[in-house]
Design a protein around this motif. Structure first.
Motif, PDB file in Angstrom:
ATOM      1  N   TYR A 139      83.884 109.795  24.197  1.00  0.00           N
ATOM      2  CA  TYR A 139      83.384 108.462  23.853  1.00  0.00           C
ATOM      3  C   TYR A 139      83.514 107.525  25.042  1.00  0.00           C
ATOM      4  O   TYR A 139      82.590 106.785  25.386  1.00  0.00           O
ATOM      5  N   THR A 140      84.679 107.565  25.690  1.00  0.00           N
ATOM      6  CA  THR A 140      84.926 106.689  26.843  1.00  0.00           C
ATOM      7  C   THR A 140      83.913 106.944  27.950  1.00  0.00           C
ATOM      8  O   THR A 140      83.332 106.003  28.515  1.00  0.00           O
TER       9      THR A 140
ATOM     10  N   ASN B 139      84.709  95.748  19.102  1.00  0.00           N
ATOM     11  CA  ASN B 139      85.073  96.896  18.282  1.00  0.00           C
ATOM     12  C   ASN B 139      84.595  98.221  18.851  1.00  0.00           C
ATOM     13  O   ASN B 139      84.995  99.285  18.401  1.00  0.00           O
ATOM     14  N   THR B 140      83.710  98.159  19.849  1.00  0.00           N
ATOM     15  CA  THR B 140      83.188  99.408  20.407  1.00  0.00           C
ATOM     16  C   THR B 140      83.860  99.766  21.737  1.00  0.00           C
ATOM     17  O   THR B 140      83.728 100.879  22.214  1.00  0.00           O
ATOM     18  N   ILE B 141      84.547  98.796  22.354  1.00  0.00           N
ATOM     19  CA  ILE B 141      85.083  99.042  23.691  1.00  0.00           C
ATOM     20  C   ILE B 141      86.242 100.040  23.642  1.00  0.00           C
ATOM     21  O   ILE B 141      87.208  99.828  22.932  1.00  0.00           O
ATOM     22  N   PRO B 142      86.148 101.130  24.408  1.00  0.00           N
ATOM     23  CA  PRO B 142      87.267 102.074  24.463  1.00  0.00           C
ATOM     24  C   PRO B 142      88.489 101.389  25.068  1.00  0.00           C
ATOM     25  O   PRO B 142      88.379 100.711  26.096  1.00  0.00           O
ATOM     26  N   ASN B 143      89.625 101.574  24.424  1.00  0.00           N
ATOM     27  CA  ASN B 143      90.822 100.852  24.820  1.00  0.00           C
ATOM     28  C   ASN B 143      91.207 101.070  26.279  1.00  0.00           C
ATOM     29  O   ASN B 143      91.622 100.154  26.972  1.00  0.00           O
ATOM     30  N   ARG B 144      91.047 102.323  26.749  1.00  0.00           N
ATOM     31  CA  ARG B 144      91.555 102.639  28.082  1.00  0.00           C
ATOM     32  C   ARG B 144      90.738 102.018  29.204  1.00  0.00           C
ATOM     33  O   ARG B 144      91.227 101.845  30.303  1.00  0.00           O
ATOM     34  N   ILE B 145      89.464 101.729  28.970  1.00  0.00           N
ATOM     35  CA  ILE B 145      88.671 101.135  30.060  1.00  0.00           C
ATOM     36  C   ILE B 145      88.260  99.710  29.730  1.00  0.00           C
ATOM     37  O   ILE B 145      87.293  99.185  30.250  1.00  0.00           O
TER      38      ILE B 145
ATOM     39  N   MET C  44      96.810  93.783  20.378  1.00  0.00           N
ATOM     40  CA  MET C  44      96.289  94.989  19.708  1.00  0.00           C
ATOM     41  C   MET C  44      95.814  94.656  18.298  1.00  0.00           C
ATOM     42  O   MET C  44      96.430  93.871  17.585  1.00  0.00           O
TER      43      MET C  44
ATOM     44  N   GLN D 119      90.159  89.970  20.269  1.00  0.00           N
ATOM     45  CA  GLN D 119      90.681  89.971  18.897  1.00  0.00           C
ATOM     46  C   GLN D 119      89.947  89.045  17.945  1.00  0.00           C
ATOM     47  O   GLN D 119      90.237  89.028  16.750  1.00  0.00           O
TER      48      GLN D 119
ATOM     49  N   VAL E  34      85.419  97.234  31.530  1.00  0.00           N
ATOM     50  CA  VAL E  34      84.249  96.756  30.782  1.00  0.00           C
ATOM     51  C   VAL E  34      84.162  95.236  30.875  1.00  0.00           C
ATOM     52  O   VAL E  34      83.104  94.673  31.141  1.00  0.00           O
TER      53      VAL E  34
ATOM     54  N   TYR F  43      80.382 105.888  26.839  1.00  0.00           N
ATOM     55  CA  TYR F  43      80.346 104.417  26.786  1.00  0.00           C
ATOM     56  C   TYR F  43      80.157 103.829  28.176  1.00  0.00           C
ATOM     57  O   TYR F  43      79.317 102.963  28.399  1.00  0.00           O
ATOM     58  N   SER F  44      80.973 104.321  29.140  1.00  0.00           N
ATOM     59  CA  SER F  44      80.897 103.740  30.480  1.00  0.00           C
ATOM     60  C   SER F  44      79.560 104.050  31.131  1.00  0.00           C
ATOM     61  O   SER F  44      78.989 103.202  31.821  1.00  0.00           O
TER      62      SER F  44
ATOM     63  N   THR G 241      87.438 105.466  19.129  1.00  0.00           N
ATOM     64  CA  THR G 241      87.086 104.832  20.389  1.00  0.00           C
ATOM     65  C   THR G 241      88.044 105.235  21.498  1.00  0.00           C
ATOM     66  O   THR G 241      87.946 104.761  22.607  1.00  0.00           O
ATOM     67  N   ASN G 242      88.992 106.108  21.191  1.00  0.00           N
ATOM     68  CA  ASN G 242      89.945 106.516  22.216  1.00  0.00           C
ATOM     69  C   ASN G 242      89.657 107.888  22.801  1.00  0.00           C
ATOM     70  O   ASN G 242      90.301 108.308  23.747  1.00  0.00           O
ATOM     71  N   SER G 243      88.676 108.594  22.236  1.00  0.00           N
ATOM     72  CA  SER G 243      88.446 109.950  22.728  1.00  0.00           C
ATOM     73  C   SER G 243      87.817 109.926  24.124  1.00  0.00           C
ATOM     74  O   SER G 243      87.147 108.959  24.501  1.00  0.00           O
ATOM     75  N   ASN G 244      88.025 111.007  24.873  1.00  0.00           N
ATOM     76  CA  ASN G 244      87.526 111.079  26.247  1.00  0.00           C
ATOM     77  C   ASN G 244      86.016 111.005  26.307  1.00  0.00           C
ATOM     78  O   ASN G 244      85.453 110.237  27.089  1.00  0.00           O
TER      79      ASN G 244
ATOM     80  N   LYS H 119      85.403 103.486  11.210  1.00  0.00           N
ATOM     81  CA  LYS H 119      83.977 103.823  11.232  1.00  0.00           C
ATOM     82  C   LYS H 119      83.700 105.258  11.652  1.00  0.00           C
ATOM     83  O   LYS H 119      82.663 105.562  12.253  1.00  0.00           O
TER      84      LYS H 119
END
Lengths: 209, 259
Positions: free
Chosen positions: B49-50, A64-70, B1, A124, A74, B53-54, B44-47, B40
């Motif tokens: 945050y990404t 739930n925390t993983i950004p979708n684009r990367i 998804m 999922q 990850v 996170y990384s 999680t899609n914002s730049n 929440k």
């Protein structure tokens, strides 16, 4: 211990009708590389089972925390870290095993089954279901590897687990010789294809219209 | 998804699915009145945050790996050293001893340099050190002197190495050990087997006091001016790599071996 229907499917389907190698056609590359003999095939199958189960749980907890684009990066980082740590631990506490695994440990990282299961299932589903899915897919993979390795080692070297089966003078004099082609990677592909053929012939669901 | 939640801006009805419903079941508002709900509070899609996170992930992973490595490296080095000693003993036909360390100290009498002068005492010598391929292990097997020479070379896919044990005459082979990093299983990797190693024993690496080494040749063939052993069919490149390795490494010890 009883499992819910969904969890049971996650665990048992990969062993038969949703086998990672013969149905999802994942992990073919390592199936070619390590199946010349039974022992490395078995060891590789079990290592993949362990790693895919742990990686599935870790990714499932993080999902739930993983950004979708990367998310793929990850997943890759998690797998590579796990494999490296396992390999370091083996070198320190089970040196003989790590020598035996040698290149196969590295091969686990590149195994498509890991990425496939992480992306398709662990992203999922909850940790417990993901763990069962990992165990199921790992064993499904190990099963095919062992079947392929059985034929390749028996017909190629005349041995099983290194023990002599066919290399006796009486058999050799009767005109039987070990088939060197069996030890080459293409033969693994052909045996895999035969297993897929057999499986599809027995499972009408798997046949394409 | 994963499924997403959509909230109706008119009445507050929450719909779960992959897209907003066509009409709201409560107030009959159209799909355009629905808005996707953020989970929440953080997207999680914002730049940012990404990126954060990384960075955090990489730092955690780097820390984990560095910790695992430094915590375990000492034990790993010990294992490698012990394994190297086992390999040297294996060249002397001593396998499966209970305490390889004690056996090694018992059998290895002296460590000699390439020219035959004495290196360090055995207890201080590091078998995995930088000069590990420039030494000779002088050994004592039930009163007879043997010399173990380390070998190193390149196989088909990676490094190959080994140890060759010579008798007191510095010519006939007493025992031999080969290993490899990544040769093809079933083919090149067969150099570790007894079947490949056994024919080396008793062969001579010298003729008329010049080093001829031992050639690894195609099954059944021979060479006139030196001793030969059979190679591995299907493992031609690894076999000839072993041949080259023996020749190059033994030539380094020419002054010692022909003395």
């Amino acid at each position: 211990m009883s499992l819910s229907k969904k969890n049971k499917e996650a665990l048992l389907n990969p062993l038969s009708i949703n086998n990672p190698v013969t149905v999802q056609v994942l992990g073919i590359c390592s199936a070619l590389a390590v199946t010349a003999q039974l022992e490395p095939a078995l060891v590789m199958g079990l290592s993949v089972t362990v790693i895919v189960a742990i990686a599935n749980v870790v990714i499932s907890l993080m999902r739930n925390t993983i950004p979708n684009r990367i998310r793929i990066i990850v997943q890759l980082v998690v797998v590579a870290t796990l494999v490296t740590i396992v390999s370091e631990v083996l070198k320190a506490f089970a040196y003989d095993v790590s020598v035996q695994l040698s290149v196969y440990v590295g091969l686990i990282i590149t195994n498509c089954i890991l990425m496939g299961r992480l992306e398709a299932f662990a992203m999922q589903n909850g940790p417990w279901a993901s763990f069962l899915d990992g165990i199921g897919n790992g064993l499904g993979y190990a099963k095919i590897l062992v079947i392929v390795a059985f034929f390749r080692e028996l017909l190629g070297s005349g041995t099983l687990f290194g023990f002599n089966i066919l290399n006796y003078d009486a058999i050799q004099e009767a005109g039987y010789i070990n088939n060197g082609l069996m030890l080459m990677p293409p033969m693994a592909l052909i045996i895999c294809a035969c297993i897929i053929w057999w499986q599809r012939a027995h499972n009408k669901d798997l046949q394409e219209k | 998804m994963a499924t997403q939640k959509y909230i109706c801006k008119v009445c507050g009805y929450v719909h779960e699915g992959s897209s907003a419903p066509d009409i709201c079941p409560q107030c009959k508002a159209s799909a355009s009145e629905f808005e996707a709900m953020k989970k929440k509070g953080i997207s999680t899609n914002s730049n940012s945050y990404t990126i954060i996170y990384s960075v955090v992930l990489v730092v955690i992973v780097a820390f984990l790996l560095a910790f695992a490595h430094s915590a375990l490296s000492e034990k790993q080095d010990d294992n490698v050293k012990l394994d190297t000693k086992k390999q040297i003993l294996s060249a002397l036909n001593i396998n499966n001893v209970e305490d390889p360390q004690a056996e090694f100290n018992k059998r290895i009498v002296k460590i000699l340099n390439i020219d035959g002068s004495e290196n360090k005492p055995v207890a201080e010598f590091d078998v995995t050190g930088s000069d590990k391929y420039q030494v000779i292990y002088q050994c004592d097997i039930d009163g007879a002197t043997k010399y173990v020479i380390p070998l190193t070379g390149n196989g088909l896919w990676g490094a190959i190495w080994g140890y060759i044990a010579l008798d007191d005459n510095k010519s006939s082979v007493y025992g031999i050990y080969f290993n490899h990093a990544s040769e093809t299983p079933g083919l090149g990797a067969e150099i570790v087997t007894d079947k490949f190693k056994a024919p080396f024993i008793g062969k001579n690496i010298k003729r008329n006091n010049t080093i001829t080494s031992i050639a690894v040749v195609k099954k059944g063939q021979t060479e006139d001016n030196r001793d030969c052993v059979d190679g591995i069919s299907g493992g031609t490149i690894t076999s000839s790599a072993v041949s080259t390795m023996l020749e190059t490494c033994l030539k380094n010890y020419e002054s010692f071996l022909t003395k």
